[in-house]
Scaffold this motif. Structure first.
Motif, PDB file in Angstrom:
ATOM      1  N   VAL A 269      32.767 -54.144  25.014  1.00 30.78           N
ATOM      2  CA  VAL A 269      31.436 -54.094  24.177  1.00 30.78           C
ATOM      3  C   VAL A 269      31.082 -55.361  23.863  1.00 30.78           C
ATOM      4  CG1 VAL A 269      30.484 -53.022  22.344  1.00 30.78           C
ATOM      5  CG2 VAL A 269      32.268 -51.814  23.299  1.00 30.78           C
ATOM      6  N   MET A 270      29.894 -55.738  23.796  1.00 31.30           N
ATOM      7  CA  MET A 270      29.156 -57.059  23.326  1.00 31.30           C
ATOM      8  C   MET A 270      28.113 -56.786  22.410  1.00 31.30           C
ATOM      9  SD  MET A 270      27.439 -60.484  25.010  1.00 31.30           S
ATOM     10  CE  MET A 270      28.583 -60.342  26.219  1.00 31.30           C
ATOM     11  N   MET A 271      28.111 -57.100  20.957  1.00 25.09           N
ATOM     12  CA  MET A 271      27.287 -56.821  20.098  1.00 25.09           C
ATOM     13  C   MET A 271      26.488 -58.149  19.775  1.00 25.09           C
ATOM     14  SD  MET A 271      27.325 -55.878  16.175  1.00 25.09           S
ATOM     15  CE  MET A 271      27.745 -57.656  15.713  1.00 25.09           C
ATOM     16  N   VAL A 272      25.312 -58.332  20.202  1.00 22.65           N
ATOM     17  CA  VAL A 272      24.610 -59.436  19.876  1.00 22.65           C
ATOM     18  C   VAL A 272      23.709 -59.280  18.806  1.00 22.65           C
ATOM     19  CG1 VAL A 272      22.988 -61.178  21.116  1.00 22.65           C
ATOM     20  CG2 VAL A 272      24.443 -59.681  22.319  1.00 22.65           C
ATOM     21  N   ILE A 273      23.531 -60.278  17.954  1.00 18.66           N
ATOM     22  CA  ILE A 273      22.579 -60.197  16.690  1.00 18.66           C
ATOM     23  C   ILE A 273      21.657 -61.349  16.752  1.00 18.66           C
ATOM     24  CG2 ILE A 273      22.433 -60.540  14.413  1.00 18.66           C
ATOM     25  CD1 ILE A 273      25.349 -59.628  13.761  1.00 18.66           C
ATOM     26  N   VAL A 322      19.883 -55.062  26.762  1.00 18.51           N
ATOM     27  CA  VAL A 322      20.776 -54.173  26.340  1.00 18.51           C
ATOM     28  C   VAL A 322      21.265 -53.558  27.795  1.00 18.51           C
ATOM     29  CG1 VAL A 322      19.603 -53.530  24.051  1.00 18.51           C
ATOM     30  CG2 VAL A 322      18.913 -52.334  26.172  1.00 18.51           C
ATOM     31  N   CYS A 323      22.416 -52.950  27.481  1.00 17.80           N
ATOM     32  CA  CYS A 323      23.145 -52.259  28.349  1.00 17.80           C
ATOM     33  C   CYS A 323      22.325 -51.269  29.427  1.00 17.80           C
ATOM     34  CB  CYS A 323      24.397 -51.224  28.301  1.00 17.80           C
ATOM     35  SG  CYS A 323      24.990 -50.102  29.223  1.00 17.80           S
ATOM     36  N   LYS A 324      21.572 -50.442  28.522  1.00 14.29           N
ATOM     37  CA  LYS A 324      20.471 -49.474  29.230  1.00 14.29           C
ATOM     38  C   LYS A 324      19.459 -48.944  28.154  1.00 14.29           C
ATOM     39  CE  LYS A 324      20.131 -44.875  31.613  1.00 14.29           C
ATOM     40  NZ  LYS A 324      19.705 -45.580  32.908  1.00 14.29           N
ATOM     41  N   ASP A 325      18.236 -49.304  28.575  1.00 10.08           N
ATOM     42  CA  ASP A 325      16.997 -49.206  27.682  1.00 10.08           C
ATOM     43  C   ASP A 325      16.703 -47.674  27.442  1.00 10.08           C
ATOM     44  OD1 ASP A 325      14.663 -49.660  26.100  1.00 10.08           O
ATOM     45  OD2 ASP A 325      13.428 -49.709  27.953  1.00 10.08           O
ATOM     46  N   ASN A 326      17.594 -47.057  26.694  1.00  6.61           N
ATOM     47  CA  ASN A 326      17.493 -45.653  26.146  1.00  6.61           C
ATOM     48  C   ASN A 326      17.466 -45.386  24.849  1.00  6.61           C
ATOM     49  OD1 ASN A 326      20.054 -46.352  25.717  1.00  6.61           O
ATOM     50  ND2 ASN A 326      20.988 -44.583  26.899  1.00  6.61           N
ATOM     51  N   GLY A 327      17.272 -46.642  24.152  1.00  6.04           N
ATOM     52  CA  GLY A 327      17.612 -46.644  22.633  1.00  6.04           C
ATOM     53  C   GLY A 327      18.786 -46.801  21.718  1.00  6.04           C
ATOM     54  N   PHE A 328      19.889 -46.305  22.577  1.00  5.96           N
ATOM     55  CA  PHE A 328      20.980 -46.218  21.821  1.00  5.96           C
ATOM     56  C   PHE A 328      21.834 -47.587  21.762  1.00  5.96           C
ATOM     57  CE2 PHE A 328      25.696 -46.026  22.319  1.00  5.96           C
ATOM     58  CZ  PHE A 328      26.040 -45.062  21.386  1.00  5.96           C
ATOM     59  N   PHE A 329      21.321 -48.603  22.767  1.00  4.27           N
ATOM     60  CA  PHE A 329      21.967 -49.879  22.723  1.00  4.27           C
ATOM     61  C   PHE A 329      20.982 -50.887  21.821  1.00  4.27           C
ATOM     62  CE2 PHE A 329      23.876 -47.722  26.387  1.00  4.27           C
ATOM     63  CZ  PHE A 329      25.284 -47.867  26.182  1.00  4.27           C
ATOM     64  N   SER A 330      19.983 -50.450  21.179  1.00  2.00           N
ATOM     65  CA  SER A 330      19.106 -51.197  20.435  1.00  2.00           C
ATOM     66  C   SER A 330      19.149 -50.867  18.892  1.00  2.00           C
ATOM     67  CB  SER A 330      17.826 -51.115  20.789  1.00  2.00           C
ATOM     68  OG  SER A 330      17.731 -51.334  22.351  1.00  2.00           O
ATOM     69  N   TYR A 331      19.489 -51.717  18.229  1.00  4.44           N
ATOM     70  CA  TYR A 331      19.407 -51.182  16.686  1.00  4.44           C
ATOM     71  C   TYR A 331      18.529 -52.558  15.865  1.00  4.44           C
ATOM     72  CZ  TYR A 331      21.264 -49.321  12.562  1.00  4.44           C
ATOM     73  OH  TYR A 331      21.770 -48.520  11.307  1.00  4.44           O
ATOM     74  N   SER A 332      17.657 -51.957  15.029  1.00  6.17           N
ATOM     75  CA  SER A 332      16.670 -52.851  14.216  1.00  6.17           C
ATOM     76  C   SER A 332      17.064 -52.763  12.683  1.00  6.17           C
ATOM     77  CB  SER A 332      15.395 -52.442  14.541  1.00  6.17           C
ATOM     78  OG  SER A 332      15.114 -52.723  15.823  1.00  6.17           O
ATOM     79  N   MET A 333      16.913 -53.670  12.130  1.00  6.15           N
ATOM     80  CA  MET A 333      17.161 -53.956  10.615  1.00  6.15           C
ATOM     81  C   MET A 333      15.984 -54.807  10.084  1.00  6.15           C
ATOM     82  SD  MET A 333      21.327 -54.377   9.922  1.00  6.15           S
ATOM     83  CE  MET A 333      21.413 -56.036  10.362  1.00  6.15           C
ATOM     84  N   SER A 334      15.284 -54.426   9.065  1.00  3.39           N
ATOM     85  CA  SER A 334      14.090 -55.134   8.836  1.00  3.39           C
ATOM     86  C   SER A 334      14.240 -56.366   8.038  1.00  3.39           C
ATOM     87  CB  SER A 334      13.269 -54.184   7.710  1.00  3.39           C
ATOM     88  OG  SER A 334      14.010 -53.808   6.721  1.00  3.39           O
ATOM     89  N   SER A 335      15.263 -56.346   7.348  1.00  3.07           N
ATOM     90  CA  SER A 335      15.817 -57.641   6.695  1.00  3.07           C
ATOM     91  C   SER A 335      17.375 -58.004   6.461  1.00  3.07           C
ATOM     92  CB  SER A 335      15.215 -57.989   5.448  1.00  3.07           C
ATOM     93  OG  SER A 335      15.736 -57.133   4.540  1.00  3.07           O
ATOM     94  N   TRP A 336      17.810 -58.851   5.864  1.00  8.08           N
ATOM     95  CA  TRP A 336      19.189 -59.144   5.793  1.00  8.08           C
ATOM     96  C   TRP A 336      19.470 -58.547   4.201  1.00  8.08           C
ATOM     97  CZ3 TRP A 336      22.563 -59.637   9.398  1.00  8.08           C
ATOM     98  CH2 TRP A 336      22.357 -60.236  10.309  1.00  8.08           C
ATOM     99  N   ALA A 347      28.714 -49.180  13.547  1.00 10.58           N
ATOM    100  CA  ALA A 347      30.376 -49.080  13.975  1.00 10.58           C
ATOM    101  C   ALA A 347      30.467 -47.916  14.827  1.00 10.58           C
ATOM    102  CB  ALA A 347      31.075 -49.173  12.528  1.00 10.58           C
ATOM    103  N   GLN A 348      29.769 -46.777  14.324  1.00 12.87           N
ATOM    104  CA  GLN A 348      29.937 -45.305  15.069  1.00 12.87           C
ATOM    105  C   GLN A 348      29.469 -45.572  16.615  1.00 12.87           C
ATOM    106  OE1 GLN A 348      27.937 -42.807  12.743  1.00 12.87           O
ATOM    107  NE2 GLN A 348      29.891 -42.066  11.844  1.00 12.87           N
ATOM    108  N   LYS A 349      28.336 -46.315  16.762  1.00  8.71           N
ATOM    109  CA  LYS A 349      27.605 -46.713  18.024  1.00  8.71           C
ATOM    110  C   LYS A 349      28.641 -47.613  19.107  1.00  8.71           C
ATOM    111  CE  LYS A 349      22.615 -46.837  17.299  1.00  8.71           C
ATOM    112  NZ  LYS A 349      22.236 -46.173  18.832  1.00  8.71           N
ATOM    113  N   LEU A 350      29.359 -48.753  18.356  1.00  5.99           N
ATOM    114  CA  LEU A 350      30.122 -49.436  19.219  1.00  5.99           C
ATOM    115  C   LEU A 350      31.298 -48.781  19.507  1.00  5.99           C
ATOM    116  CD1 LEU A 350      30.049 -52.751  17.028  1.00  5.99           C
ATOM    117  CD2 LEU A 350      29.020 -52.159  19.174  1.00  5.99           C
ATOM    118  N   CYS A 351      31.816 -47.629  18.707  1.00  4.48           N
ATOM    119  CA  CYS A 351      32.929 -46.811  19.426  1.00  4.48           C
ATOM    120  C   CYS A 351      32.781 -45.746  20.022  1.00  4.48           C
ATOM    121  CB  CYS A 351      33.742 -46.545  17.998  1.00  4.48           C
ATOM    122  SG  CYS A 351      34.616 -47.996  17.043  1.00  4.48           S
TER     123      CYS A 351
END
Length: 547
Positions: A269-273, A322-336, A347-351
């Motif tokens: 798994v690779m999480m890219v910010i 992303v691994c696959k463009d199905n919404g699961f592998f993308s995550y958006s946050m509006s700010s820090w 964390a649940q997605k990554l696992c």
């Protein structure tokens, strides 16, 4: 023929053994539950039985490797050991699961099953620390504690339900700045704490993306939570362009090797910010990640404002990365700010093992071509048995646009491309196309058919990924040796499956090396169904060894 005879000799061996012997019989990793005739047989498994086929959870289909199932169940560890096999009736719905480094597979129905227990009278030297920590107290032999001091303990902490190898790529560019970089570190610390790293749980490595990627620590550097969190706190801001593509490429090439701590059989798994947008192209790096079996998640923070959109090179970079463009592998946050609420769902997605579509296995990464004898000697009824056999093989693989692919050619004196490897993007469509193939009838020119298939079916290549299953019931009227050699030089592994009057010398000449692993024979067409799981197992063994 030799493959079948070896299996028969195993059956004879176990049929003469006692049903509840206290002396374990040595077996190989590939011995299946179906190979054991008697109930309650005690077997001795060798080390490293992880690259095998296992179907089910707790109760396993008899086509499963006994030793592989024992490791999956937690009764045995990597060093091997003794296990008792209990035969059970067949059942419906064998459930898949990931445990102890082995991904078992689901199966809708099988004719027989087995379960496993650890014998209570196994000598101590056949057990190990790994085995005992994974077993229930009831299954352990009752022994007095040893008086000699114990060896140094290896931590078994960690979230056992999340045995992933996770590479974190964080943003250290001018886009994010020092203040938001510190907020990012706090978020990553919370995420790493939620993941619960440990020797039996997830492993985490980290690199920073800036002008050039900078590896901060590898997967194997920190397997204790306190050490990992401390290492993240000490990260120093770099600055520079947001060369995220270069960072992904660097992680793909270096992070998951065994030398750098990558664990064999553990999902990658690779999480890219990204804070804002990347300065370079992500598409080629992401393509390499997918081909390497790495599940890329992209976490986007503070998207570009309307007046900044002109500065974004590729507005679809999220979809391509992303691994696959199905919404699961993308995550958006509006700010820090207020990111705590995002820690648990990410964390649940990554696992989420079942959703990791890019994990590279033989089941989702191979191209399989079927070269089908449609000569007059086969007949319409037997031709349907051939299609049933090939469908049985195809069902074992995860066929999709980004998964495994199948294609088929039928031959007599002529050749007919029934459907190409990339013609159908779903498993259902591929299986339906296979079932709809119409019998041709005619002569037998296997050599010309192999050449035609090489040129028209396998146009995309990959190491250890292309397999051709040649099924014939008789002798070829043309030369097939040179075409078979040419196909193998192109990277195609050939399995020859003979029925009825197919000469063994012909099957031997066509098959890839080692010959005994790539030749299958049955006297009757009705015997083909029993060969399907053996062919699947062979393909997976070849794939594992070459990848």
């Amino acid at each position: 023929m030799s493959q079948v005879l070896l299996l028969l000799s195993g059956l004879f061996f176990f049929s003469t053994s006692g049903s509840a012997s206290s002396v374990p019989y040595p077996v190989t990793c590939v011995i299946r539950g179906a190979d054991l005739v008697k109930d309650g047989v005690l077997v001795l498994c060798p080390p490293d039985c992880t690259q095998v086929s296992v179907f089910g959870t707790k109760v396993y289909a008899s086509v499963s490797s006994v030793c592989g199932a024992a490791v999956h169940r937690g009764i045995l560890g990597q060093p091997g050991g003794s296990v008792r096999v209990h035969k059970l009736p067949g059942k419906h719905n064998y459930l898949r699961s990931y445990a102890h480094g082995i991904q078992s597979r689901d199966l809708s129905r099988w004719t027989a099953s087995f379960s496993l227990t650890k014998p209570v009278d196994v000598p101590l030297e056949l057990t190990s620390d790994i085995v005992t920590t994974a077993m229930s107290d009831a299954a352990l032999p009752v022994k007095k504690p040893l008086k000699k001091p114990p060896v140094k303990k290896v931590s078994t902490g960690g979230n056992k339900a999340c045995q992933m190898d996770i590479a974190m790529v964080i943003d250290s560019s001018n886009n994010i700045g020092q203040r938001r970089f510190n907020l990012q570190k706090k978020f990553v610390i919370k995420l790493a704490s939620m993941l619960k790293v440990g020797s039996t749980g997830p492993h985490v490595g980290l690199l920073q993306a800036g002008d050039s990627p900078r590896t901060e620590f590898l997967l194997s550097n920190y397997t204790q939570p306190k050490e990992l969190l401390s290492a993240i706190k000490q990260l120093v801001y770099l600055g520079g362009d947001t060369n995220t593509g270069k960072a992904i490429m660097h992680a793909v090439e270096t992070f998951f090797t065994q030398e750098n701590g990558g664990r064999r059989g553990h999902p990658r798994v690779m999480m890219v910010i990204i804070d804002g947008w990347p300065s370079d192209d992500l598409e080629q790096a992401a393509l390499l990640a997918r081909e390497s079996g790495i599940n890329v998640f992209l976490v986007s923070v503070a998207k570009a404002a309307p007046e900044e959109l002109a500065m974004v090179q590729d507005k679809d970079f999220m979809k391509k990365a992303v691994c696959k463009d199905n919404g699961f592998f993308s995550y958006s946050m509006s700010s820090w700010f207020g990111t705590t609420k995002h820690v648990k769902p990410l964390a649940q997605k990554l696992c989420s093992l079942d959703s990791l579509l890019c994990s590279k296995t033989c089941y989702n990464s191979v191209n399989i071509g079927f070269l089908i004898d449609g000569s007059s000697s086969v007949g319409e009824g037997n031709f349907q048995l051939i299609l049933h056999f090939l469908t049985g093989i195809a069902k074992s693989f995860d066929i999709s646009d980004r998964g495994a692919h199948i294609g088929a050619v039928q031959f007599t004196y002529d050749q007919r491309l029934e459907f190409g490897l990339f013609e159908h993007s779903t498993k259902e469509a591929s299986l339906n196309a296979l079932k709809r193939i119409r019998y041709m009838s005619g002569g037998t020119a296997t050599g010309a058919a192999i050449t035609y298939t090489t040129e028209n079916l396998f146009r995309r290549t990959g190491p250890g990924r292309n397999f051709l299953i040649v099924l014939t019931d008789g002798q070829s009227y043309d030369d097939f040796r040179l075409p078979a050699m040419a196909a193998q030089k192109q990277g195609i592994t050939i399995y020859s499956v003979g029925v009825s009057w197919a000469p063994m010398v012909d099957l031997n000449a066509m098959a890839s090396e080692p010959k005994e692993n790539h030749i299958f024979f049955t006297r009757e067409f009705t015997g083909l169904a029993e060969l399907a799981p053996l062919v699947v197992r062979g393909i997976c063994k070849d794939f594992t060894e070459k990848n």
